[in-house]
Write a protein that holds these residues in place. Structure first.
Motif, PDB file in Angstrom:
ATOM      1  N   SER A  29       0.911  -1.257  -0.024  1.00 50.70           N
ATOM      2  CA  SER A  29      -0.227  -0.114  -0.069  1.00 50.70           C
ATOM      3  C   SER A  29       0.562   1.386   0.088  1.00 50.70           C
ATOM      4  O   SER A  29       1.860   1.454   0.649  1.00 50.70           O
ATOM      5  CB  SER A  29      -0.995  -0.021   1.239  1.00 50.70           C
ATOM      6  N   ILE A  30       0.547   2.120  -0.983  1.00 49.19           N
ATOM      7  CA  ILE A  30       1.243   3.376  -1.030  1.00 49.19           C
ATOM      8  C   ILE A  30       0.271   4.686  -0.956  1.00 49.19           C
ATOM      9  O   ILE A  30      -0.727   4.626  -1.545  1.00 49.19           O
ATOM     10  CB  ILE A  30       1.675   3.513  -2.518  1.00 49.19           C
ATOM     11  N   ALA A  31       0.527   5.412   0.088  1.00 45.13           N
ATOM     12  CA  ALA A  31      -0.105   6.787   0.223  1.00 45.13           C
ATOM     13  C   ALA A  31       0.512   7.895  -0.602  1.00 45.13           C
ATOM     14  O   ALA A  31       1.771   7.841  -0.692  1.00 45.13           O
ATOM     15  CB  ALA A  31      -0.140   6.911   1.765  1.00 45.13           C
ATOM     16  N   MET A  32      -0.215   8.798  -0.876  1.00 47.23           N
ATOM     17  CA  MET A  32       0.462   9.776  -1.568  1.00 47.23           C
ATOM     18  C   MET A  32       0.995  10.863  -0.719  1.00 47.23           C
ATOM     19  O   MET A  32       0.448  10.888   0.590  1.00 47.23           O
ATOM     20  CB  MET A  32      -0.786  10.598  -2.542  1.00 47.23           C
ATOM     21  N   GLY A  33       1.844  11.512  -1.097  1.00 50.58           N
ATOM     22  CA  GLY A  33       2.431  13.011  -0.121  1.00 50.58           C
ATOM     23  C   GLY A  33       1.257  13.778   0.286  1.00 50.58           C
ATOM     24  O   GLY A  33       1.603  14.314   1.293  1.00 50.58           O
ATOM     25  N   ASN A  34       0.207  13.947  -0.619  1.00 50.11           N
ATOM     26  CA  ASN A  34      -0.841  14.882  -0.102  1.00 50.11           C
ATOM     27  C   ASN A  34      -1.996  14.158   0.589  1.00 50.11           C
ATOM     28  O   ASN A  34      -2.881  14.752   0.951  1.00 50.11           O
ATOM     29  CB  ASN A  34      -1.225  15.343  -1.438  1.00 50.11           C
ATOM     30  N   ALA A  35      -1.785  12.891   0.970  1.00 51.95           N
ATOM     31  CA  ALA A  35      -2.720  12.235   1.776  1.00 51.95           C
ATOM     32  C   ALA A  35      -2.967  12.767   3.215  1.00 51.95           C
ATOM     33  O   ALA A  35      -1.768  13.219   3.611  1.00 51.95           O
ATOM     34  CB  ALA A  35      -2.418  10.536   1.827  1.00 51.95           C
ATOM     35  N   SER A  36      -4.068  12.461   3.943  1.00 48.21           N
ATOM     36  CA  SER A  36      -4.179  12.799   5.436  1.00 48.21           C
ATOM     37  C   SER A  36      -3.101  11.881   6.208  1.00 48.21           C
ATOM     38  O   SER A  36      -2.587  11.025   5.641  1.00 48.21           O
ATOM     39  CB  SER A  36      -5.414  12.494   5.623  1.00 48.21           C
ATOM     40  N   GLU A  37      -2.793  12.417   7.540  1.00 47.48           N
ATOM     41  CA  GLU A  37      -1.870  11.801   8.413  1.00 47.48           C
ATOM     42  C   GLU A  37      -2.337  10.230   8.464  1.00 47.48           C
ATOM     43  O   GLU A  37      -1.344   9.420   8.489  1.00 47.48           O
ATOM     44  CB  GLU A  37      -1.756  12.546   9.624  1.00 47.48           C
ATOM     45  N   LEU A  38      -3.677  10.164   8.681  1.00 48.32           N
ATOM     46  CA  LEU A  38      -4.252   8.852   9.133  1.00 48.32           C
ATOM     47  C   LEU A  38      -4.059   7.796   7.603  1.00 48.32           C
ATOM     48  O   LEU A  38      -3.549   6.743   7.991  1.00 48.32           O
ATOM     49  CB  LEU A  38      -5.914   8.909   9.063  1.00 48.32           C
ATOM     50  N   VAL A  39      -4.140   8.343   6.318  1.00 48.15           N
ATOM     51  CA  VAL A  39      -3.839   7.599   5.328  1.00 48.15           C
ATOM     52  C   VAL A  39      -2.357   7.046   5.242  1.00 48.15           C
ATOM     53  O   VAL A  39      -2.072   6.094   5.116  1.00 48.15           O
ATOM     54  CB  VAL A  39      -4.596   8.165   4.126  1.00 48.15           C
ATOM     55  N   LEU A  82      -1.520   4.505   7.537  1.00 50.82           N
ATOM     56  CA  LEU A  82      -1.937   3.071   7.212  1.00 50.82           C
ATOM     57  C   LEU A  82      -1.091   2.378   6.314  1.00 50.82           C
ATOM     58  O   LEU A  82      -1.144   1.201   6.000  1.00 50.82           O
ATOM     59  CB  LEU A  82      -3.429   3.231   6.994  1.00 50.82           C
ATOM     60  N   ALA A  83      -0.213   3.081   5.370  1.00 48.73           N
ATOM     61  CA  ALA A  83       0.345   2.823   4.218  1.00 48.73           C
ATOM     62  C   ALA A  83       1.788   1.928   4.627  1.00 48.73           C
ATOM     63  O   ALA A  83       2.600   2.395   5.507  1.00 48.73           O
ATOM     64  CB  ALA A  83       0.582   3.581   3.402  1.00 48.73           C
ATOM     65  N   ASP A  84       2.335   1.323   3.604  1.00 47.01           N
ATOM     66  CA  ASP A  84       3.556   0.618   3.858  1.00 47.01           C
ATOM     67  C   ASP A  84       4.590   1.564   3.335  1.00 47.01           C
ATOM     68  O   ASP A  84       5.661   1.463   3.949  1.00 47.01           O
ATOM     69  CB  ASP A  84       3.554  -0.646   2.648  1.00 47.01           C
ATOM     70  N   ASP A  85       4.285   2.451   2.449  1.00 47.71           N
ATOM     71  CA  ASP A  85       5.116   3.382   1.852  1.00 47.71           C
ATOM     72  C   ASP A  85       4.504   4.744   1.541  1.00 47.71           C
ATOM     73  O   ASP A  85       3.162   4.620   1.306  1.00 47.71           O
ATOM     74  CB  ASP A  85       5.952   3.106   0.847  1.00 47.71           C
ATOM     75  N   VAL A  86       5.091   5.879   1.573  1.00 46.20           N
ATOM     76  CA  VAL A  86       4.493   7.147   1.259  1.00 46.20           C
ATOM     77  C   VAL A  86       5.035   7.878   0.113  1.00 46.20           C
ATOM     78  O   VAL A  86       6.558   7.843   0.222  1.00 46.20           O
ATOM     79  CB  VAL A  86       4.315   8.241   2.367  1.00 46.20           C
ATOM     80  N   THR A  87       4.517   7.900  -1.188  1.00 46.31           N
ATOM     81  CA  THR A  87       5.264   8.506  -2.434  1.00 46.31           C
ATOM     82  C   THR A  87       5.009  10.090  -2.494  1.00 46.31           C
ATOM     83  O   THR A  87       4.664  10.565  -1.294  1.00 46.31           O
ATOM     84  CB  THR A  87       4.759   8.190  -3.434  1.00 46.31           C
ATOM     85  N   ASP A  88       5.414  10.840  -3.334  1.00 49.65           N
ATOM     86  CA  ASP A  88       5.393  12.145  -3.466  1.00 49.65           C
ATOM     87  C   ASP A  88       3.945  12.574  -3.930  1.00 49.65           C
ATOM     88  O   ASP A  88       3.012  11.623  -3.993  1.00 49.65           O
ATOM     89  CB  ASP A  88       6.125  12.627  -4.683  1.00 49.65           C
ATOM     90  N   SER A  89       3.604  13.815  -3.725  1.00 49.59           N
ATOM     91  CA  SER A  89       2.316  14.421  -4.125  1.00 49.59           C
ATOM     92  C   SER A  89       1.747  14.031  -5.136  1.00 49.59           C
ATOM     93  O   SER A  89       2.598  13.696  -6.295  1.00 49.59           O
ATOM     94  CB  SER A  89       2.238  15.850  -3.783  1.00 49.59           C
TER      95      SER A  89
END
Length: 271
Positions: A234-244, A247-254
């Motif tokens: 699971s990959i969250a966007m850099g613009n995602a909320s702190e909650l999202v 929960l993700a395995d990694d955070v990418t750019d916006s």
């Protein structure tokens, strides 16, 4: 090994101007060339997806899109509806009972239409409909409940302040009979119980013989949470909320910095 890439659209694949950029397109093509199947998973209705799918320039044979937050799945070769969940006439009548107590409008969706139930579309309904390239249409209760069409999901639409108040007053009650998610400031989405992006993705993956651990999912909003939890990566966007993001395995750019492309290069192409 990733075999399926599940991509949210607004706030993820599309930038803040609702544009699909060339770096995103190129990265997706490279992933597909490696044998990865792309599935767009969005809260949008189908007319709001087709122009972007065309812009991607993919071979439409044996591709799929999940729309209406998991309520409907279409194959892209002919846009045939292959799986769906819908609201019953009694459920629509029940949802309408909350309108007189609030400042919200109730909107409903079939395959091609953005309906406003028994009311002139307000500013927010019109804006939301235009984002998916349609005009809102007034629908009577009689026509909404005569079972002549699939009505997949509903949304309560109003100002941010009205939506805040509506969610505070009624969301817990609605969640006893429906899945309810606040994906934007001005709307609360109502789905048939047990329906979300993950439920539709699970059915499609089983049909394709793909395991959850072979899926990479990307998203930014609350209506992506179940999908992110279902996917093996699971990959969250850099613009995602702190909650999202938490929960993700990694955070990418916006989404304004081609975050989808960067995640594809990192986790699929491994470049």
């Amino acid at each position: 090994m990733i075999k399926l890439l599940a991509l949210d659209m607004d706030g993820t694949l599309l930038n803040s101007q609702k544009q699909l950029t060339q770096p995103q397109i190129e990265a997706i093509h490279k992933a597909i060339e490696m044998g990865v199947k792309l599935v767009l998973c969005t809260g949008r209705m189908l007319p709001g997806v087709k122009p972007y799918f065309d812009q991607l320039g993919l071979d439409a044979e044996n591709e799929y899109v999940i729309v209406n937050n998991g309520c409907s799945t279409h194959q892209t070769s002919d846009w045939k509806l292959i799986d769906w969940a819908e609201l019953s006439p009694d459920e629509i009548r029940y949802l309408a009972t909350f309108i007189p107590e609030s400042e919200m409008q109730l909107t409903l969706f079939d395959e091609e239409h953005y309906y406003v139930l028994e009311d002139e579309p307000n500013e927010h309904s019109r804006t939301d409909a235009h984002l998916v390239f349609v005009e809102p249409t007034i629908l009577s209760m009689e026509n909404a409940t005569n079972q002549s069409r699939h009505l997949f999901q509903a949304m309560y639409v109003g100002t941010k302040e009205a939506t805040d108040a509506f969610e505070s007053n009624y969301a817990d009650l609605l969640r006893k009979d429906f899945d309810a998610v606040r994906s934007q400031d001005v709307l609360l989405e109502i789905l048939p119980t047990g329906t979300n992006k993950a439920s539709a993705l699970k059915k499609l993956a089983e049909h394709l013989g793909i395991l959850p651990e072979e899926i990479m999912a990307m998203g930014d909003a609350n209506n992506d949470i179940e999908m992110l939890e279902f996917a093996g990566l699971s990959i969250a966007m850099g613009n995602a909320s702190e909650l999202v993001q938490s929960l993700a395995d990694d955070v990418t750019d916006s989404n304004d910095c081609d975050g989808v492309a960067k995640a594809i290069y990192k986790h699929i192409l491994q470049q």
